[in-house]
Design a protein around this motif. Structure first.
Motif, PDB file in Angstrom:
ATOM      1  N   ARG A   1      41.448  31.639 -11.672  1.00 49.77           N
ATOM      2  CA  ARG A   1      40.441  32.293 -12.511  1.00 49.77           C
ATOM      3  C   ARG A   1      39.572  33.206 -11.659  1.00 49.77           C
ATOM      4  O   ARG A   1      39.135  32.823 -10.575  1.00 49.77           O
ATOM      5  N   SER A   2      39.329  34.392 -12.172  1.00 49.92           N
ATOM      6  CA  SER A   2      38.505  35.377 -11.474  1.00 49.92           C
ATOM      7  C   SER A   2      37.533  36.016 -12.463  1.00 49.92           C
ATOM      8  O   SER A   2      37.734  35.962 -13.678  1.00 49.92           O
ATOM      9  N   PHE A   3      36.491  36.652 -11.931  1.00 53.97           N
ATOM     10  CA  PHE A   3      35.463  37.261 -12.776  1.00 53.97           C
ATOM     11  C   PHE A   3      35.852  38.650 -13.262  1.00 53.97           C
ATOM     12  O   PHE A   3      36.444  39.432 -12.527  1.00 53.97           O
ATOM     13  N   TYR A   4      35.509  38.926 -14.524  1.00 56.59           N
ATOM     14  CA  TYR A   4      35.638  40.282 -15.048  1.00 56.59           C
ATOM     15  C   TYR A   4      34.380  40.632 -15.845  1.00 56.59           C
ATOM     16  O   TYR A   4      33.733  39.764 -16.422  1.00 56.59           O
TER      17      TYR A   4
ATOM     18  N   VAL B   1      37.518  45.495 -23.219  1.00 54.41           N
ATOM     19  CA  VAL B   1      36.056  45.641 -23.236  1.00 54.41           C
ATOM     20  C   VAL B   1      35.411  45.342 -21.885  1.00 54.41           C
ATOM     21  O   VAL B   1      34.201  45.532 -21.721  1.00 54.41           O
ATOM     22  N   ALA B   2      36.192  44.866 -20.926  1.00 54.57           N
ATOM     23  CA  ALA B   2      35.681  44.578 -19.582  1.00 54.57           C
ATOM     24  C   ALA B   2      36.582  45.285 -18.572  1.00 54.57           C
ATOM     25  O   ALA B   2      37.705  44.844 -18.324  1.00 54.57           O
ATOM     26  N   GLY B   3      36.097  46.368 -18.005  1.00 51.75           N
ATOM     27  CA  GLY B   3      36.943  47.233 -17.188  1.00 51.75           C
ATOM     28  C   GLY B   3      37.001  46.931 -15.711  1.00 51.75           C
ATOM     29  O   GLY B   3      37.640  47.669 -14.951  1.00 51.75           O
ATOM     30  N   TYR B   4      36.364  45.838 -15.281  1.00 55.06           N
ATOM     31  CA  TYR B   4      36.366  45.479 -13.858  1.00 55.06           C
ATOM     32  C   TYR B   4      36.838  44.031 -13.692  1.00 55.06           C
ATOM     33  O   TYR B   4      36.266  43.117 -14.288  1.00 55.06           O
ATOM     34  N   TYR B   5      37.863  43.840 -12.891  1.00 55.15           N
ATOM     35  CA  TYR B   5      38.425  42.493 -12.673  1.00 55.15           C
ATOM     36  C   TYR B   5      38.485  42.237 -11.176  1.00 55.15           C
ATOM     37  O   TYR B   5      39.192  42.932 -10.442  1.00 55.15           O
ATOM     38  N   THR B   6      37.717  41.247 -10.720  1.00 56.16           N
ATOM     39  CA  THR B   6      37.604  40.936  -9.296  1.00 56.16           C
ATOM     40  C   THR B   6      38.398  39.685  -8.951  1.00 56.16           C
ATOM     41  O   THR B   6      38.117  38.607  -9.470  1.00 56.16           O
ATOM     42  N   LEU B   7      39.375  39.808  -8.079  1.00 48.87           N
ATOM     43  CA  LEU B   7      40.243  38.682  -7.731  1.00 48.87           C
ATOM     44  C   LEU B   7      39.586  37.787  -6.677  1.00 48.87           C
ATOM     45  O   LEU B   7      40.066  37.651  -5.554  1.00 48.87           O
ATOM     46  N   ASP B   8      38.482  37.147  -7.077  1.00 51.08           N
ATOM     47  CA  ASP B   8      37.829  36.197  -6.170  1.00 51.08           C
ATOM     48  C   ASP B   8      38.504  34.832  -6.223  1.00 51.08           C
ATOM     49  O   ASP B   8      38.336  34.023  -5.327  1.00 51.08           O
ATOM     50  N   GLN B   9      39.255  34.564  -7.307  1.00 53.06           N
ATOM     51  CA  GLN B   9      40.053  33.343  -7.447  1.00 53.06           C
ATOM     52  C   GLN B   9      39.239  32.078  -7.150  1.00 53.06           C
ATOM     53  O   GLN B   9      39.647  31.209  -6.396  1.00 53.06           O
ATOM     54  N   HIS B  10      38.096  31.978  -7.817  1.00 52.50           N
ATOM     55  CA  HIS B  10      37.176  30.867  -7.539  1.00 52.50           C
ATOM     56  C   HIS B  10      37.675  29.528  -8.076  1.00 52.50           C
ATOM     57  O   HIS B  10      37.247  28.480  -7.603  1.00 52.50           O
ATOM     58  N   LEU B  11      38.542  29.573  -9.058  1.00 49.75           N
ATOM     59  CA  LEU B  11      39.038  28.315  -9.637  1.00 49.75           C
ATOM     60  C   LEU B  11      40.555  28.358  -9.808  1.00 49.75           C
ATOM     61  O   LEU B  11      41.111  29.376 -10.222  1.00 49.75           O
ATOM     62  N   ILE B  12      41.199  27.263  -9.475  1.00 49.83           N
ATOM     63  CA  ILE B  12      42.610  27.064  -9.804  1.00 49.83           C
ATOM     64  C   ILE B  12      42.660  25.720 -10.528  1.00 49.83           C
ATOM     65  O   ILE B  12      43.033  24.697  -9.962  1.00 49.83           O
ATOM     66  N   VAL B  13      42.221  25.740 -11.770  1.00 50.95           N
ATOM     67  CA  VAL B  13      42.066  24.497 -12.527  1.00 50.95           C
ATOM     68  C   VAL B  13      43.322  24.226 -13.357  1.00 50.95           C
ATOM     69  O   VAL B  13      43.680  25.037 -14.207  1.00 50.95           O
ATOM     70  N   PRO B  14      43.980  23.116 -13.120  1.00 49.82           N
ATOM     71  CA  PRO B  14      45.145  22.792 -13.959  1.00 49.82           C
ATOM     72  C   PRO B  14      44.716  22.499 -15.387  1.00 49.82           C
ATOM     73  O   PRO B  14      43.557  22.157 -15.642  1.00 49.82           O
ATOM     74  N   GLU B  15      45.639  22.665 -16.316  1.00 52.27           N
ATOM     75  CA  GLU B  15      45.383  22.283 -17.696  1.00 52.27           C
ATOM     76  C   GLU B  15      46.121  20.975 -17.945  1.00 52.27           C
ATOM     77  O   GLU B  15      46.961  20.566 -17.157  1.00 52.27           O
TER      78      GLU B  15
END
Length: 326
Positions: free
Chosen positions: A148-151, A222-236
């Motif tokens: 998961r990364s921020f956008y 609607v969100a034009g910026y996606y930053t691959l900080d990869q803060h979470l790798i949460v399994p489902e």
């Protein structure tokens, strides 16, 4: 009000189930918030095929995708009550219910997807699944949800300073709220289905999620910026109502568990392909993808999050064991 909401959701679910025609002796109704064709939806459908085959057509699985039965928080309650038989859910909404799931939801707890797989496929993963039993649920299997990364729609995020003041939707989990607060953002818990319009109208500036969810939800529009900080790798997690599970014979229970485990490899195969396709679509749409980012300051800022949420000796031990997994 909460009870009324759950009762109304349960009634809606019962109406939906009434329309499902099946020649099977038992039809397990499974919920998913994602759209038809999404890897988790397809994986549970595949599990249903395996289960139907192994039981000679006696047990089927009917997947209600696209949040037809409600958002995750409500479907968790319905599954606990036995209104819904099975549910594919992110681990985040379980954090305030099942303590052990907190650890898998900690920012940067997993070094990579391979590291996460090695943890959940082993002894630690089974221990956490077993913790669902005390909450009227049976943990069946783990699925992937990528990193998961921020956008957002305001500006590219290249450092923690760029996060300052931005309003981000997070899942309804205290850990996720504290994670955003720790890097200077404003966390806004809300249901997944409200995110698009909330970004569009300025209620929030953005959210955080993986490639397929960012793309399939239309949030990239609607969100034009996606930053691959990869803060979470949460399994489902794929869970089953304990009451529904206990209605099955021991043989059928084993068949359900086996089919769920076998669906994991299919899900991972579909997930990898989906990630690549979604990334290509998002980039082609003109979204600015930020990859040049120093993660270490983000990682260092999570110390208070760990201090707040990893308080018991059991959880501290679990963190240490996860970190020790190669």
């Amino acid at each position: 009000m909460k009870s009324l909401r759950v009762m109304l959701s349960a009634f809606a679910a019962s109406v939906a189930f009434a329309g499902v025609a099946s020649a099977c002796e038992v039809t397990l109704k499974s919920s998913d918030t994602h759209p038809d064709g999404y890897p988790t939806v397809a994986a549970v459908q595949y599990m249903g095929e395996l289960l139907k085959e192994s039981t000679g057509g006696r047990i089927c699985v009917e997947v209600f995708h696209s949040a037809q039965l409600g958002e995750e928080k409500d479907t968790i309650e319905q599954t606990q009550l036995g209104v819904i038989d099975m549910n594919r859910v992110s681990l985040g909404p379980f954090n305030n219910l099942i303590e052990e799931t907190k650890v898998f939801s900690l920012p940067y707890i997993f070094r990579s997807t391979d590291h996460m797989h090695n943890v959940v496929d082993g002894e630690i993963g089974e221990e956490v699944l077993s913790a669902f039993q005390d909450h009227n649920l049976v943990g069946l299997a783990y699925y992937d949800s990528g990193s998961r990364s921020f956008y957002n729609k305001q500006r590219p995020i290249k450092s923690i300073a760029d996060v300052d003041g931005l309003k981000f939707r997070v899942m309804q989990s205290d850990i996720f709220v504290d994670m955003v607060d720790a890097i200077g953002g404003n966390a806004t818990p809300m249901p997944y289905g409200e995110v698009y319009s909330s970004i569009q109208t300025g209620v929030i500036d953005g959210a955080e999620n993986n490639w397929p969810s960012f793309e399939s939800s239309g949030h990239f529009e609607v969100a034009g910026y996606y930053t691959l900080d990869q803060h979470l790798i949460v399994p489902e997690v794929l869970v089953m109502s304990k009451s529904s599970f206990e209605k099955l014979s021991a043989e059928d229970q084993a068949a359900v568990r086996d089919a769920a485990k076998k669906s994991v490899s299919k899900m991972r195969e579909l997930w990898e392909a989906s990630e690549k396709a979604s990334e290509e679509k998002v980039r082609a749409a003109g979204v600015e993808v930020i990859t040049d980012i120093d993660k270490q300051p983000f990682i260092d800022s999570m110390k208070p999050v760990y201090e707040k949420h990893v308080t018991s000796d059991a959880l501290k031990n679990l963190v240490s064991r996860i970190q020790a997994v190669k």
